[in-house]
Scaffold this active site. Structure first.
Site, PDB file in Angstrom:
ATOM      1  N   LYS A 217       0.841  -1.209   0.000  1.00 52.68           N
ATOM      2  CA  LYS A 217       0.000   0.000   0.000  1.00 52.68           C
ATOM      3  C   LYS A 217       0.876   1.259   0.000  1.00 52.68           C
ATOM      4  O   LYS A 217       2.087   1.171   0.183  1.00 52.68           O
ATOM      5  CB  LYS A 217      -0.908   0.014   1.229  1.00 52.68           C
ATOM      6  CG  LYS A 217      -1.655  -1.273   1.497  1.00 52.68           C
ATOM      7  CD  LYS A 217      -2.834  -1.495   0.580  1.00 52.68           C
ATOM      8  CE  LYS A 217      -3.585  -2.736   1.013  1.00 52.68           C
ATOM      9  NZ  LYS A 217      -4.630  -3.145   0.102  1.00 52.68           N
TER      10      LYS A 217
HETATM   11  C1  LIG Z   1      -5.447  -4.252   0.666  1.00 55.71           C
HETATM   12  C2  LIG Z   1      -6.929  -4.209   0.623  1.00 55.71           C
HETATM   13  C3  LIG Z   1      -7.719  -4.678   1.683  1.00 55.71           C
HETATM   14  C4  LIG Z   1      -7.190  -5.435   2.865  1.00 55.71           C
HETATM   15  O1  LIG Z   1      -6.115  -4.995   3.495  1.00 55.71           O
HETATM   16  P1  LIG Z   1      -5.266  -5.977   4.441  1.00 55.71           P
HETATM   17  O2  LIG Z   1      -4.597  -5.015   5.326  1.00 55.71           O
HETATM   18  O3  LIG Z   1      -4.341  -6.727   3.540  1.00 55.71           O
HETATM   19  O4  LIG Z   1      -6.202  -6.871   5.163  1.00 55.71           O
HETATM   20  C5  LIG Z   1      -9.081  -4.511   1.612  1.00 55.71           C
HETATM   21  N1  LIG Z   1      -9.664  -3.966   0.541  1.00 55.71           N
HETATM   22  C6  LIG Z   1      -8.950  -3.532  -0.515  1.00 55.71           C
HETATM   23  C7  LIG Z   1      -9.675  -2.938  -1.656  1.00 55.71           C
HETATM   24  C8  LIG Z   1      -7.565  -3.657  -0.517  1.00 55.71           C
HETATM   25  O5  LIG Z   1      -6.863  -3.247  -1.583  1.00 55.71           O
END
Ligand SMILES: *Cc1c(COP(=O)(O)O)cnc(C)c1O
Length: 425
Positions: A217
Site C-alpha cells: 500500500k
Molecule cells: C489491501 C486491501 C484490503 C485489505 O487490506 P489488508 O490489510 O491486507 O487486510 C481490503 N480492501 C482492498 C480494496 C484492498 O486493496
C-alpha cells in the site's frame, strides 16, 4: 540524495516477499539469485526514520497498547479530516469490525463491487450478510453509480465502496445514494490514502472508512489497518471489538496506573484480538510523517509510465477525472479489446520470466471458486468488470524504481505484446 536512495534500496532487500518453509532468508538469497536482480512488483519505502521509530519502541519495553498507536490514530484521522481513528491489525479486520459495528448481519444485503481485492467482499460474508455486486464504470473502474441505485432493495443494509487502484471518482455519488436511502456508506479506502475527490479527502466519504497498511500500500505498518469515522459510538464499539470485547471506557486509565480491578477480564460482547502492536504503529507514525513525500514520488513514477506508454495503441492507460487528486496504489494498464485473457496471461508470464514483476489485478470476486459455488455466480453476469479484469496488467510500481528499471519494465511489456501480435498474424 543518490547515496540515500542506494542506502534505502539496500535496506529494502530483506523486505522482499519470501515463502520457503524451513529455510532462512539468507539461504533463499543464495539459492535464488533472482531475488537480488529482478524488478519486483512492489516494495515498501522504508528509511532510517522508520527504523529509528521502531527501535525506540523496542527500547521502551512497551510493545502493545501504548502511545505510538494513539499517535498513529490521530495522524491518520487528522489527515483524512475525521474525528476518530481506530487502528487494527489489518484492513480486512477493520472492514469486519465496521460491518459488525453497523449491525450488518444475516439476511442483510450489502451492495459492492466485483472488481476488487477479495477482502472488500469477504467482510460481508464474515457477518453472514449477502453481497450484491454491481458492474463497474469502465473509466474509473469503480461501481457505476446508476447501478448502485438500482441494486438497492428494502433489505439493503449498507454499501461498501472501493477507490479502485486509488481512484476516488463517484464517492460523492455513492454518498448521496446512501444518504437518500438512509443506509451507511462504508468506504473501503485501503487503496486510496492521501487522495481526494472534489476537495474531500479519501476516507471522509463514508459513515466509516477503512485503510489497510500491507507492504504494497501507499504506506505500510507491515500488517495493519485503520478505521476512521466521526461517529463516537461507532469508534467506541470498534475499539471494544478489536480488544476482546472489553468496555473501552474502562481501558484508558491514568498514565502509569492499571485498568480498574476486574475491567481487563470483563468482556461485554463477542470481541476479537484485532489490535495493532506498538512496533507496527511506530512504522505507521514514521510513514505518515513522510506521506506527502511518498505520494509525490509515486506520482512521478506513474507520470513516467504514462509518458512512456502514451503512444502504444495496444495499451489503455489509467484515466482520471480532472476533479481527482490521485494517490497511486498500483500502476495498472489494460490491453486493447481484441486481446484475450490467455494472451494477457502469457504476457504476464513472459514478463515474470524476464524478472519483471507483473500481476493480473484483479480477478473478479464473483468468479472466485467459493463465490461461484456458494452463490451460483457465472461468467457474463458483470460484463464490464469481467472484460476489464481479463486484460489488466499491474506493472512494477514503487518509490525506489529507477528510470532504468522502469524503462526495462516498459520494454519487456512491449516485447511480450509484440510476440502475441506476431503469433496472431
Ligand atoms: C489491501 C486491501 C484490503 C485489505 O487490506 P489488508 O490489510 O491486507 O487486510 C481490503 N480492501 C482492498 C480494496 C484492498 O486493496
Amino acid at each position: 540524495m543518490q547515496e540515500a536512495s542506494r542506502r534505502r534500496s539496500r535496506l529494502l532487500r530483506p523486505a522482499r516477499a519470501y515463502s520457503g518453509a524451513g529455510r532462512t532468508y539468507s539461504d533463499a538469497l543464495e539459492t535464488n539469485p533472482r531475488m537480488s536482480s529482478d524488478i519486483p512488483l512492489s516494495q515498501p519505502d522504508i528509511t532510517e526514520t522508520e527504523i529509528e521509530h521502531v527501535v525506540r519502541v523496542l527500547r521502551s519495553g512497551r510493545l502493545s497498547i501504548g502511545p505510538m498507536r494513539e499517535e498513529f490514530e490521530s495522524l491518520v484521522a487528522r489527515r483524512t479530516g475525521r474525528q476518530f481513528g481506530v487502528s487494527c491489525s489489518s484492513g480486512t479486520a477493520g472492514l469486519h469490525m465496521a460491518l459488525l459495528a453497523l449491525g450488518v448481519g444475516p439476511g442483510d444485503e450489502v451492495v459492492t463491487t466485483p472488481f476488487s481485492f477479495i477482502a472488500s467482499a469477504n467482510c460481508i460474508l464474515y457477518v453472514n450478510a449477502t453481497p450484491v455486486f454491481v458492474d463497474i464504470d469502465p473509466r474509473s473502474l469503480n461501481m457505476d453509480p446508476e447501478l448502485v441505485e438500482q441494486a438497492i432493495t428494502p433489505r439493503t443494509k449498507a454499501i461498501v465502496a472501493v477507490e479502485t487502484f486509488g481512484n476516488p471518482q463517484h464517492m460523492d455519488a455513492y454518498r448521496a445514494i446512501a444518504a437518500r436511502h438512509e443506509i451507511p456508506l462504508i468506504e473501503d479506502c485501503c487503496e486510496g490514502l492521501g487522495g481526494a475527490w472534489r476537495g474531500r479527502p479519501v476516507g471522509a466519504f463514508g459513515r466509516v472508512g477503512v485503510f489497510g497498511f500491507y507492504p504494497n500500500k501507499q504506506i505500510t505498518t507491515g500488517e495493519g489497518g485503520m478505521i476512521v469515522t466521526d461517529d463516537d459510538r461507532l469508534a467506541e464499539t470498534c475499539r471494544s471489538l478489536r480488544n476482546q470485547g472489553r468496555a473501552e471506557s474502562t481501558m484508558t486509565p491514568a498514565p502509569g496506573s492499571s485498568p480498574a480491578a476486574g475491567a481487563w477480564l470483563r468482556h461485554e460482547r463477542l470481541g476479537y484480538n484485532y489490535r495493532l502492536s506498538e512496533v507496527n504503529a511506530a512504522l505507521g507514525v514514521a510513514q505518515m510523517q513522510r506521506l506527502d513525500e511518498i505520494i509525490k514520488r509515486r506520482d512521478e513514477v506513474a507520470q513516467r509510465y504514462m509518458m512512456r506508454l502514451m503512444d502504444h495503441t495496444d495499451v489503455i492507460l489509467p484515466t482520471m477525472h480532472t476533479d481527482t487528486v490521485m494517490s497511486w496504489f498500483v500502476f495498472v494498464v489494460r490491453l486493447a479489446h481484441e486481446y484475450t485473457q490467455e494472451e494477457r496471461d502469457r504476457i504476464i508470464d513472459g514478463m515474470r520470466r524476464h524478472d519483471v514483476g507483473a500481476s493480473d489485478y484483479f480477478p473478479c470476486i464473483h468468479l472466485q471458486p467459493f463465490y461461484r459455488e456458494r452463490f451460483g455466480f457465472r461468467p457474463g453476469m458483470f460484463p464490464i468488470a469481467e472484460s476489464v479484469s481479463q486484460r489488466t496488467i499491474a506493472l512494477p510500481f514503487y518509490n525506489a524504481l529507477t528510470e532504468r528499471d522502469q524503462d526495462m519494465a516498459v520494454q519487456t511489456l512491449e516485447l511480450m505484446i509484440s510476440r502475441e501480435n506476431i503469433k496472431r498474424t
